[in-house]
Design an enzyme around this catalytic site. Structure first.
Site, PDB file in Angstrom:
ATOM      1  N   ASP A 135     -45.140 -67.024  56.432  1.00  0.00           N
ATOM      2  CA  ASP A 135     -44.088 -66.516  55.573  1.00  0.00           C
ATOM      3  C   ASP A 135     -43.074 -67.613  55.271  1.00  0.00           C
ATOM      4  O   ASP A 135     -43.122 -68.704  55.833  1.00  0.00           O
ATOM      5  CB  ASP A 135     -43.486 -65.201  56.077  1.00  0.00           C
ATOM      6  CG  ASP A 135     -42.420 -65.334  57.136  1.00  0.00           C
ATOM      7  OD1 ASP A 135     -42.189 -64.337  57.820  1.00  0.00           O
ATOM      8  OD2 ASP A 135     -41.814 -66.409  57.278  1.00  0.00           O
ATOM      9  N   LYS A 191     -41.946 -63.718  51.424  1.00  0.00           N
ATOM     10  CA  LYS A 191     -41.204 -62.886  50.479  1.00  0.00           C
ATOM     11  C   LYS A 191     -40.524 -63.735  49.421  1.00  0.00           C
ATOM     12  O   LYS A 191     -40.325 -63.305  48.307  1.00  0.00           O
ATOM     13  CB  LYS A 191     -40.130 -62.078  51.223  1.00  0.00           C
ATOM     14  CG  LYS A 191     -40.683 -60.872  51.925  1.00  0.00           C
ATOM     15  CD  LYS A 191     -39.564 -60.134  52.632  1.00  0.00           C
ATOM     16  CE  LYS A 191     -39.727 -60.299  54.135  1.00  0.00           C
ATOM     17  NZ  LYS A 191     -38.562 -59.918  54.902  1.00  0.00           N
ATOM     18  N   MET A 195     -29.958 -61.277  57.623  1.00  0.00           N
ATOM     19  CA  MET A 195     -30.149 -60.832  56.239  1.00  0.00           C
ATOM     20  C   MET A 195     -28.853 -60.299  55.641  1.00  0.00           C
ATOM     21  O   MET A 195     -28.875 -59.410  54.795  1.00  0.00           O
ATOM     22  CB  MET A 195     -31.233 -59.738  56.159  1.00  0.00           C
ATOM     23  CG  MET A 195     -32.568 -60.199  56.690  1.00  0.00           C
ATOM     24  SD  MET A 195     -33.797 -58.891  56.691  1.00  0.00           S
ATOM     25  CE  MET A 195     -33.222 -57.857  58.019  1.00  0.00           C
TER      26      MET A 195
END
Ligand code: SAH
Length: 484
Positions: free
Chosen positions: A35, A55, A168
């Protein structure tokens, strides 16, 4: 054989924080699914087939259920799959969901925890997430909640006296700041544990402005609590002497690693730009002749570490060893050359202080009559030493042990300092790069510096003795004097 999926944490960014288990599994995998948070240095360890499911690598992203389907399908083909995730797979890494899917599909899997950025990035910013005086608990929270209807219990968080780490949450910093007491200490850590780490501290009242002023980039996490006060005291990583400096290493790739390590330990971000390649000479003839007749030489001079390397390789190829040098006195130009000789069991008799072959001359007899000398060096070395010894009446043979060649490739991005470890790195560097944009030029010694001058530039830093340690020290010292 049935396949298996390893959900593996890759750690927060610093490649040294990859676990041994993770490295071993990566080395033995058939397929690695990466990722976007996995650092390039760790991605570079992957030698098998790889797929990016990050992502953030927008063009090639896969939605979560497609990732799951891919893992299941490939495992059913019998593959050993490493699903490599930033930090720890179970800390906001969706590792839980993936493991549930694998369990449901009856696919074998294992979890390999990683060092989470939630703890490691604060650690690299000098912030212990718990501390007996400041915090008895640490809470990890997703800051992704832009929609207030979901999950996070802000009132409960506001009452907590411990540390809160938001992952995040960077884009939601204003929301987070508005939900908690304004006087709380806060740190925002960007690109934690990497050479680009930056930490901005403040209170929830002023942090937004400070972060905007500092132009911080993602990934970043937010630490709230009194432990942030320790940043000023413990801040050990961002204060390294060469931290934040991008330093170009122009050495041949197979020789660059030690200098790279030394500079990285001092905090630098190293850009490898090998300008030269060290290759075997066009012919072994002159070296072979010297090796065959070693017993007839009174002296052998090694002018570089490469000379030592190729000499001993060729010696071994001829089924001989260091004993062949038993009757010669040995001179080594440069401390590194002398060190490499030592690994072959040879302690050099003569080592000049400067890394330049003519620096040997004052150490050698002014009358060379009756002395036979072999000089082991590159095809394109300088002849001054040989000529002078002949002038003094000596008999000198040149043994060409290797050749340096220009390497392929271009230098990308900006840089602060360029290191040169030989005249040939200088010549080949300036053959490719015409504008250094104010970067400092650091030279390992006088001959290398002369080469820099020949290209119309001036060395800003010169190592006092010819070793990469001295070069590193000279750079550190220069930066210290500049007051950074
Ligand atoms: N599983 C990961 C977290 C994944 S969620 C872990 O354990 O570290 C992604 C968030 O992690 C980012 O939005 C950011 O808040 C944080 N993060 C990941 N790597 C980071 C780093 N090197 N520095 C700062 N924050 C990081």
């Amino acid at each position: 054989m049935s396949g298996i999926v390893y959900l593996v944490g890759a750690g927060p960014g610093d490649p040294g924080l990859l676990t041994r288990r993770a490295a071993e599994l990566i080395a033995r995998a058939d397929l690695v699914a990466l990722d976007a948070l996995v650092s390039p240095e760790i991605a570079a360890l992957v030698t098998c087939e790889r797929v990016y499911v990050g992502k953030r690598s927008s063009a090639h992203t896969l939605p979560q259920d497609e990732i799951n389907q891919l893992l299941i399908a490939e495992a059913r083909k019998g593959k050993r799959i490493v699903r490599l995730k930033g930090g720890d797979p179970f800390v906001f890494g969706r590792g839980g969901e993936e493991a549930e899917e694998l369990a449901r599909a009856g696919v074998a899997f294992e979890i390999v925890p990683g060092i989470s950025s939630a703890i490691a990035a604060p650690a690299y910013a000098g912030i212990p997430v718990t501390h007996r005086e400041y915090a008895t608990s640490v809470t990890l929270v997703t800051g992704h909640e832009s929609d207030e209807s979901t999950g996070v219990d802000w009132d409960a968080l506001a009452k907590l006296n411990g540390t809160i780490v938001f992952l995040m949450g960077f884009a939601n910093l204003p929301l987070i700041a508005s939900k908690l007491p304004r006087d709380r200490h806060v740190a925002v850590i960007s690109k934690g544990t990497t050479k680009e780490q930056r930490t901005v501290t403040g209170t929830l009242a002023d942090i937004e402005q400070r972060v905007t002023d500092a132009k911080l980039e993602t990934p970043a996490l937010i630490v709230v609590g009194d432990v942030v006060k320790l940043h000023d005291v413990i801040n050990w990583f961002e204060t390294k002497p060469l931290f934040g400096k991008r330093i170009v290493v122009t050495r041949a790739r197979d020789q660059a690693s030690e200098l790279k390590r030394l500079l990285e330990e001092a905090g630098a971000q190293v850009v490898q730009f090998p300008t030269i390649e060290i290759v075997p000479p066009p012919s072994w003839e002159s070296l072979d002749r010297v090796i065959e007749q070693l017993a007839q030489y009174q002296r052998v001079i090694f002018t570089s570490t490469n000379g030592v390397k190729f000499f001993f390789e060729r010696l071994a190829h001829k089924r001989k060893d260091a004993r062949a040098l038993a009757n010669c006195t040995i001179a080594a130009v440069g401390e590194s050359t002398a060190n490499d000789l030592r690994t072959h069991g040879i302690v050099a008799d003569l080592v000049p202080e400067k890394f330049i072959s003519t620096a040997l001359l004052p150490l050698l007899e002014s009358d060379q009559h009756g002395i036979r000398t072999a000089v082991i060096r590159a095809a394109e070395g300088r002849d001054d030493l040989i000529e002078e010894l002949r002038k003094r009446g000596g008999s000198v043979d040149l043994a060409v042990a290797y050749e340096t060649r220009a390497a392929e490739g271009a230098l990308e991005g900006s840089f602060d300092i360029v290191t040169f470890t030989s005249a040939s790195t200088v010549d080949n560097f300036f053959a490719k790069v015409t504008n250094v944009n104010g970067a400092l030029l650091a030279s390992i010694g006088p001959v290398t510096s002369e080469a820099i001058v020949r290209h119309g530039q001036r060395p800003d830093i010169e190592a006092p003795s010819a070793s990469i340690e001295a070069l590193r020290d000279a750079i550190v010292e220069h930066e210290r004097r500049q007051g950074r």
